[in-house]
Scaffold this motif. Structure first.
Motif, PDB file in Angstrom:
ATOM      1  N   ILE A 100       0.840  -1.199   0.000  1.00 20.42           N
ATOM      2  CA  ILE A 100       0.000   0.000   0.000  1.00 20.42           C
ATOM      3  C   ILE A 100       0.874   1.248   0.000  1.00 20.42           C
ATOM      4  N   ILE A 101       1.927   1.249   0.803  1.00 19.97           N
ATOM      5  CA  ILE A 101       2.830   2.402   0.839  1.00 19.97           C
ATOM      6  C   ILE A 101       3.499   2.595  -0.519  1.00 19.97           C
ATOM      7  N   ALA A 102       3.931   1.508  -1.155  1.00 19.23           N
ATOM      8  CA  ALA A 102       4.575   1.610  -2.463  1.00 19.23           C
ATOM      9  C   ALA A 102       3.606   2.115  -3.526  1.00 19.23           C
ATOM     10  N   LEU A 103       2.377   1.636  -3.497  1.00 16.33           N
ATOM     11  CA  LEU A 103       1.380   2.126  -4.450  1.00 16.33           C
ATOM     12  C   LEU A 103       1.093   3.604  -4.243  1.00 16.33           C
ATOM     13  N   TYR A 104       0.960   3.998  -2.973  1.00 16.36           N
ATOM     14  CA  TYR A 104       0.697   5.412  -2.691  1.00 16.36           C
ATOM     15  C   TYR A 104       1.896   6.281  -3.078  1.00 16.36           C
ATOM     16  N   ALA A 105       3.110   5.756  -2.887  1.00 17.79           N
ATOM     17  CA  ALA A 105       4.309   6.502  -3.292  1.00 17.79           C
ATOM     18  C   ALA A 105       4.337   6.694  -4.801  1.00 17.79           C
TER      19      ALA A 105
END
Length: 87
Positions: free
Chosen positions: A46-51
């Protein structure tokens, strides 16, 4: 392209909810540990997608640190389980 990221984020959130159910209802400690690992790696995704969506590179560093902490936590808990089963 932004729509694809949004749909992917929503799917990851739904997956997190399902993983949380397994974490709460897990019949054994190993099931709960597996769910906790999966939840942490899901959070990293999720963090990578949001980044990627927000084009913020600082979040990738946070995802890497979280993955290292999750891996070390898994190793520590596996070591604990192995040593607990020995007489």
């Amino acid at each position: 392209m932004e729509t694809i990221f949004t749909i992917s984020l929503l799917m990851m959130v739904v997956a997190s909810i399902l993983i949380s159910y397994r974490f709460v209802k897990g019949p054994s400690i190993v099931d709960r540990l597996t769910a906790l690992d999966l939840m942490s790696y899901n959070l990293i995704a999720i963090i990578a997608l949001y980044a990627a969506l927000s084009e913020d590179t600082l979040l990738i560093d946070a995802a890497v640190v979280l993955s290292l902490i999750a891996f070390l936590g898994t190793l520590a808990f596996a070591y604990y389980l192995i040593n607990q089963s020995k007489p």
